[in-house]
Design an enzyme around this catalytic site. Structure first.
Site, PDB file in Angstrom:
ATOM      1  N   CYS A   2      45.209  27.786  34.946  1.00  0.00           N
ATOM      2  CA  CYS A   2      46.470  27.261  35.778  1.00  0.00           C
ATOM      3  C   CYS A   2      46.266  25.711  36.025  1.00  0.00           C
ATOM      4  CB  CYS A   2      46.955  27.868  36.816  1.00  0.00           C
ATOM      5  SG  CYS A   2      47.419  29.707  36.616  1.00  0.00           S
ATOM      6  N   ARG A  27      48.195  23.434  30.564  1.00  0.00           N
ATOM      7  CA  ARG A  27      47.147  24.499  31.388  1.00  0.00           C
ATOM      8  C   ARG A  27      48.176  25.492  31.689  1.00  0.00           C
ATOM      9  NH1 ARG A  27      41.566  24.050  32.566  1.00  0.00           N
ATOM     10  NH2 ARG A  27      42.163  25.373  34.387  1.00  0.00           N
ATOM     11  N   TRP A  74      50.259  29.723  34.476  1.00  0.00           N
ATOM     12  CA  TRP A  74      50.104  30.658  33.441  1.00  0.00           C
ATOM     13  C   TRP A  74      49.910  32.120  33.874  1.00  0.00           C
ATOM     14  CZ3 TRP A  74      46.418  33.763  30.694  1.00  0.00           C
ATOM     15  CH2 TRP A  74      46.831  34.158  29.266  1.00  0.00           C
ATOM     16  N   ASN A 100      43.330  29.209  40.852  1.00  0.00           N
ATOM     17  CA  ASN A 100      43.177  29.490  39.345  1.00  0.00           C
ATOM     18  C   ASN A 100      42.081  30.515  39.179  1.00  0.00           C
ATOM     19  OD1 ASN A 100      42.931  29.117  36.774  1.00  0.00           O
ATOM     20  ND2 ASN A 100      42.279  27.175  36.602  1.00  0.00           N
ATOM     21  N   GLU A 488      40.558  28.958  10.415  1.00  0.00           N
ATOM     22  CA  GLU A 488      41.197  28.024  11.300  1.00  0.00           C
ATOM     23  C   GLU A 488      42.461  27.766  10.874  1.00  0.00           C
ATOM     24  OE1 GLU A 488      41.622  25.056  14.228  1.00  0.00           O
ATOM     25  OE2 GLU A 488      40.439  27.108  14.145  1.00  0.00           O
ATOM     26  N   GLU A 495      49.425  30.095  15.964  1.00  0.00           N
ATOM     27  CA  GLU A 495      49.560  29.595  17.237  1.00  0.00           C
ATOM     28  C   GLU A 495      50.851  28.911  17.458  1.00  0.00           C
ATOM     29  OE1 GLU A 495      44.960  28.254  19.042  1.00  0.00           O
ATOM     30  OE2 GLU A 495      45.639  27.256  17.215  1.00  0.00           O
ATOM     31  N   HIS A 511      38.933  43.505  -1.784  1.00  0.00           N
ATOM     32  CA  HIS A 511      38.660  44.521  -1.034  1.00  0.00           C
ATOM     33  C   HIS A 511      39.620  44.866   0.067  1.00  0.00           C
ATOM     34  CE1 HIS A 511      34.547  44.901  -2.773  1.00  0.00           C
ATOM     35  NE2 HIS A 511      34.510  43.651  -2.736  1.00  0.00           N
TER      36      HIS A 511
END
Length: 615
Positions: A2, A27, A74, A100, A488, A495, A511
């Protein structure tokens, strides 16, 4: 996770706190709120959603006062509701808290407080803090003492900022554990407090940082510092050389795009001041605490990180083993802290990689290693962060503020920093002769120009995004150093676009993942000219045979790859050890443009925040 802001001084607190919250929205952005003392009474304004909702509420219901605190949340405990939004008040409406972290024992604390007659208005763990402070403030008559006694009862990591009408000329801030930062800012006749530097850099660059188990009592004229045991502290005042103007988007639609475009500069900033071309050596001042003998006796490195930084840690294995001849084991910090690793303090070193330096699992891994006697090196971006302060040696990224939640320029800076570390260790251990070092440093000097060429090459990512934004699955393939880049690239797409994507070492395609490939599956293949390029060409042919769509990242001029792929994104030829810095940028841009085409909130993707300071 937060964001926290506080102000005390002659100006209108609501204006300063709201502006600070805007800079911290990355945040957390489930809800936001602020509290001011107006005419001797606490006044709260809270809203669900982003900061703009709080700004609209303040426009309709303004508040005035010269001391106030604010928070952007958050959610961890309790749903996304106005009642659960911070700040939280006590029963009497005399004390307000923003927080927080997570109170691990909040259930037992809440049960006892309910027995004592306290009334709860939210589902959050934070509310137990304000009720405990209320209890101790009326028992002791001292807000700072009440905060100290309260934190002594909490389990877990927490950072709190407290305001009270009973102590209207002060703000109390405290930190215990690794639940995010607390920075105190010094102005002229005014003071600031925040969880992150961007919130207050517009007003001051003179700051002090709270470490774990420390407390600050802040007034207009300054701050006094105490340990949570009540002992006085002298804190260093640091001057932070960051210009707040750099935080602005500077005409870009999103911070993420701006930060992608800044990578030639950020790569340069990692290198700047660290190369001695005359002696063909790397100089890393932050590693000065390691003697030459200690560097020579390192037998193993444990690299720990989370998320994007973990992919950089995986690259560090390839780089350090190749350049310095030291075996590197790579761990997710969240696993390292719980698996009781077998560590040898005489021969092992912990390498920590983090953008924020405040990720709770990474900090816990550092504590675990330190408890077992290991020395540590941090590669970190945020100056004065907890990971920087806990480490024996620090290598700062110097990437500047990164606002987009999905890391881009910090990641490429991490790759360059681990390369620098590998060369440094290799030279100090006598493994790299001067001709080798000259070649390695020359490759590094040329890198920013190659990054610029990628960013200016005019590839039509928007057209590629338009063609494939409706696909619900992507597969990313790479080998060697480009295997972590495949991971990445897949993470970036997940994301910010919410499309399912997986990264795989290309040799593992047969595989399992090959069963997924059909005419609806785009496969992003990193196939630059290196020692495994022919193997990647074989993988591409296998994808095409099964009807899959191939988007290849290839070295300029490689027509053979282009003939096999449906789409080819060319990158300049580069030294194999630095190629990942180049190959990841097209994957960042592809993810960005697909997310924009889908209408996603690129800078603030759902359920994510910039720094994970709770488990």
């Amino acid at each position: 996770m937060c964001g926290i802001v506080g102000y005390i001084g002659p100006r209108e607190a609501s204006t300063i706190v709201l502006a600070g919250l805007r800079r911290l929205e990355y945040r957390g952005y489930d809800s936001a709120g602020l509290a001011l003392i107006q005419d001797g009474e606490l006044v709260l304004r809270r809203s669900v959603g982003k900061i703009e909702n709080l700004a609209s509420l303040l426009a309709q219901q303004p508040v005035e006062g010269h001391v106030g605190i604010g928070h952007t949340r958050w959610a961890t405990h309790g749903g996304i509701t106005e009642a659960n939004a911070h700040p939280h008040t006590d029963c009497r409406g005399e004390i307000v808290v923003i927080h927080n972290g997570i109170v691990e024992n909040y259930r037992e604390l809440k049960e006892q407080l309910l027995v004592d007659g306290h009334l709860f208005r939210s589902q959050t763990d934070t509310e137990v803090i304000v009720h405990l402070i209320e209890k101790y403030r009326h028992r002791t008559g001292d807000l700072a003492v009440a905060v100290r006694l309260t934190l002594a009862e909490l389990k877990g990591s927490s950072a709190v900022v407290v305001l009270s009408t009973l102590d209207a000329q002060q703000i109390v801030a405290a930190r215990v554990g690794n639940a995010g930062g607390v920075v105190v800012g010094y102005g002229q006749g005014e003071m600031f407090v925040a969880s992150d530097l961007p919130a207050i850099l517009e007003h001051t660059q003179r700051v002090s940082f709270l470490d774990s188990k420390e407390l600050a009592v802040i007034s207009e004229s300054g701050a006094r510092f105490l340990t949570l045991a009540g002992e006085p502290l002298q804190k260093e005042v640091q001057t932070i050389p960051w210009d707040p103007v750099a935080v602005a988007k500077e005409g870009y639609k999103h911070f993420m795009l701006k930060e992608i475009e800044e990578q030639a500069r950020s790569v340069t900033d990692v290198i700047r001041g660290r190369l001695d071309l005359e002696a063909a050596k790397v100089h890393l001042e932050g590693l000065g605490s390691f003697s030459a003998e200690q560097l020579r006796t390192i037998k193993r490195i444990y690299a720990v990180a989370c998320g994007t930084a973990w992919h950089a840690a995986l690259c560090s294995k390839f780089l350090i083993e190749r350049l310095a001849g030291i075996p590197v084991e790579v761990d997710y910090a969240s696993e390292f802290r719980y698996r009781d690793p077998l560590l040898n303090p005489e021969e092992d070193v912990l390498l920590v990689i983090s953008q924020s330096g405040e990720t709770v699992d990474t900090l816990a891994a550092m504590e675990e290693a330190r408890d077992k006697g290991l020395r540590s090196i941090s590669i970190v971006n945020v100056i004065g962060s907890q990971a920087a302060r806990l480490a024996d040696a620090v290598l700062y990224l110097n990437a500047g503020l990164e606002i987009g939640v999905a890391s881009t320029k910090a990641f490429t800076s991490m790759l360059v920093a681990t390369y620098l570390l590998g060369v440094y260790l290799g030279q100090e251990r006598g493994l790299l002769e001067r001709p080798q070092r000259e070649d390695l440093l020359q490759d590094l000097i040329e890198l920013p120009g190659l990054v610029d060429r990628i960013l200016a090459n005019g590839h039509d990512y928007e057209a590629l995004a338009q063609r494939y934004f409706k696909r619900r699955d992507f597969l990313y393939l790479g080998r060697g150093l480009n295997y972590p880049i495949a991971l990445e690239g897949a993470l970036k797409l997940k994301e910010i676009s919410y499309i399912h994507a997986e990264g795989y070492p290309a040799g593992e395609m047969k595989h399992g993942p090959i069963a997924l490939i059909d005419e609806n599956m785009p496969v992003v293949a990193i196939a630059v000219r290196d020692h495994v390029r022919d193997k990647m060409l074989s993988n591409i042919e296998q994808v095409r045979t099964r009807g899959g769509i191939v988007i290849a990242v290839a070295t300029e001029g490689d027509q053979e790859i282009a003939d096999q792929a449906d789409h080819t994104i060319f990158v300049p030829a580069a030294a194999p050890l630095l190629a990942p810095v180049l190959t990841v940028i097209p994957l960042q841009l592809l993810a960005y443009h697909i997310a924009v085409r889908l209408g996603c909130d690129v800078d603030q993707p759902r359920n994510l925040a910039k720094s994970v300071t709770v488990e």
